[in-house]
Motif scaffolding. Structure first.
Motif, short mmCIF file in Angstrom:
data_model
loop_
_atom_site.label_atom_id
_atom_site.label_comp_id
_atom_site.label_asym_id
_atom_site.label_seq_id
_atom_site.Cartn_x
_atom_site.Cartn_y
_atom_site.Cartn_z
N LEU A 128 0.03 -3.33 -5.69
CA LEU A 128 0.18 -2.08 -4.94
C LEU A 128 -1.10 -1.27 -5.03
CD1 LEU A 128 2.30 -0.49 -3.34
CD2 LEU A 128 2.92 0.65 -5.48
N TYR A 151 7.25 5.85 -1.28
CA TYR A 151 7.00 4.44 -1.06
C TYR A 151 8.29 3.67 -1.38
CZ TYR A 151 5.43 -0.34 -1.86
OH TYR A 151 5.29 -1.70 -1.82
N THR A 184 7.34 8.14 -5.56
CA THR A 184 6.19 8.88 -5.00
C THR A 184 5.05 8.80 -6.00
OG1 THR A 184 7.71 10.38 -3.86
CG2 THR A 184 5.41 11.07 -4.07
N GLN A 225 0.84 -1.19 0.00
CA GLN A 225 0.00 0.00 0.00
C GLN A 225 0.88 1.24 0.00
OE1 GLN A 225 -2.88 0.15 3.13
NE2 GLN A 225 -3.90 2.00 2.36
N ALA A 226 0.52 2.21 -0.82
CA ALA A 226 1.23 3.47 -0.94
C ALA A 226 0.23 4.61 -0.91
CB ALA A 226 2.06 3.51 -2.21
N SER A 227 0.71 5.82 -0.68
CA SER A 227 -0.14 7.01 -0.61
C SER A 227 0.35 8.03 -1.62
CB SER A 227 -0.12 7.61 0.80
OG SER A 227 -0.59 6.68 1.75
N ILE A 262 -2.93 2.20 -4.09
CA ILE A 262 -2.53 3.59 -3.85
C ILE A 262 -3.68 4.33 -3.20
CG2 ILE A 262 -1.71 5.72 -4.93
CD1 ILE A 262 -0.51 4.01 -7.12
N TYR A 269 11.46 2.33 -5.18
CA TYR A 269 11.05 3.52 -4.44
C TYR A 269 10.50 4.55 -5.43
CZ TYR A 269 15.57 5.39 -5.98
OH TYR A 269 16.63 5.79 -6.74
#
Length: 423
Positions: free
Chosen positions: A123, A40, A92, A33-35, A125, A90
């Motif tokens: 993933l 991330y 954003t 999970q990423a924002s 988001i 990695y």
């Protein structure tokens, strides 16, 4: 010829090798999970593929990509760390991916036996607003992989949450991280030195008075490319935790930031973007930036054309002119330089050459010979030869100065014997 058993053995060995190379297990899925607007990170290890790590360096190779695509998304980057013997993802996520799900496929290769395995990273988001206030800095004594450690990132956040920016404690997050080399920096002179890392911290809170004072303190340094020697009033706070900052790269970007501060190192794009934020608002500026980041192809008529006639003319004209000048100089040198040429010949004079014959008794000439120019000079050659007193003499060699009389001609006859002596 090879026997059938040998041929069968070779074929079976080849099939076994091919089978071991293409052997793979069933793919497993890993959830993540990423924002939006928040960094991330994901670590790729051999345990994900049910492999045990061995001592061999770089034994495993990983190739991540977006599923059904040859490469990763534009906002994500993959790098391999030899220090940790693992790969790292990695990036954003942008706002356009809010509430969406992407699937990344990771293919792993064991270089020891060439076995391949793969897994999928699903993933999700989460939707989140971008932090309007961001603190940008460059840490010189770290590499990008060091900020993959959650403990080191937490120490960096605590400096701002507890001392420099207490108002950002609820929502301070790491919004961007990249190696200084990938951002246009230079490699260090010594391989043992660290490359440096660019870090951005963002929050919705306003900048504190202490940060504003620090901004005014480092503003005169913006005209310099690098100033690691400069010390500031908060130098000890960062050094006590293990961070050495380049204060020329320290900058605060926000909605209430002075445009003169944003014009750091001739950063005109940031200057225009922040002016747009003030005029049109946050949402309109984000839409404008999204359209600017989108790539638009050009039509065939808009492709610039190039004329090669002038280039060919210059390419041939200049050497031709130089060649002509050199030929002219060489011709002038050879043609206008006078040389005197002499021929080996006897000098001819208009005077008459007289040949005089001398006698042995006196020094007066006896007979005057005719000139060599006279064509009748050889007519009286017999008379001249008969009148010459030296006709009875001959010279054996040119170097002999003595003259001997010419012997009388031989007369044939019977020999007489006189007193027992042969004459």
């Amino acid at each position: 010829m090879y026997s059938k058993s040998k041929i069968f053995l070779c074929l079976s060995t080849t099939l076994l090798l091919c089978t071991s190379i293409v052997k793979s297990t069933s793919s497993n899925q890993i959830l993540g999970q990423a924002s939006v607007g928040e960094l991330y990170t994901f670590k790729i290890e051999p345990s994900m593929f049910n492999w045990t790590h061995q001592v061999i360096n770089e034994q495993f190779r990983y190739t991540p990509s977006l599923k059904s695509y040859p490469d990763l998304p534009s906002w994500m980057r993959y790098m391999y760390s030899q220090e940790h013997h693992a790969g790292f993802l990695y990036g954003t996520p942008p706002a356009r991916l809010a509430s969406k799900k992407i699937i990344l496929e990771i293919i792993a290769l064991n270089k020891q036996n060439y076995e391949t395995r793969h897994c999928e990273l699903v993933l999700t988001i989460a939707s989140k607003f971008h932090a309007p206030n961001v603190v940008q800095m460059k840490i010189d004594n770290l590499n990008w992989v060091h900020l993959m450690d959650p403990g080191r990132v937490e120490n960096l956040r605590n400096i701002f949450r507890k001392d420099l920016w207490p108002e950002s404690e609820p929502d301070l997050s790491l919004v961007f991280m990249e190696s200084a080399i990938n951002m246009g920096g230079r490699l260090p002179l010594r391989p043992q030195q660290h490359e440096g890392v660019i870090v951005h911290l963002g929050s919705f809170a306003k900048f504190s008075d202490r940060l504003n004072q620090l901004q005014e303190e480092v503003r005169p340094l913006y005209k310099l490319p690098s100033c690691t020697y400069k010390r500031t009033s908060v130098q000890k706070i960062f050094e006590n935790v293990g961070f050495k900052l380049d204060w020329c790269a320290f900058k605060m970007v926000g909605t209430e930031t002075d445009p003169a501060v944003l014009h750091h190192n001739h950063d005109t794009e940031s200057f225009k973007a922040n002016n747009a934020n003030k005029v049109m608002g946050q949402s309109e500026a984000m839409n404008m930036k999204r359209r600017a980041d989108r790539w638009h192809g050009m039509a065939r008529d808009e492709v610039p054309t190039r004329n090669y006639i002038d280039e060919f003319a210059f390419a041939f004209a200049i050497p031709t002119v130089l060649f002509g000048l050199l030929c002219g100089i060489l011709t002038a040198t050879l043609c206008f330089k006078h040389h005197k040429f002499y021929k080996d010949s006897y000098p001819t004079t208009s005077s008459t050459v007289q040949m005089v014959q001398y006698s042995d008794t006196n020094s007066q000439p006896v007979t005057t010979l005719k000139s060599l120019k006279d064509p009748n000079c050889l007519l009286d050659n017999t008379s001249v030869r008969s009148q010459s007193p030296t006709s009875f003499y001959q010279t054996e060699s040119p170097s002999n100065t003595y003259l001997r009389p010419k012997p009388p001609p031989y007369k044939g006859g019977s020999l007489t014997r006189t007193s027992g002596v042969d004459i």
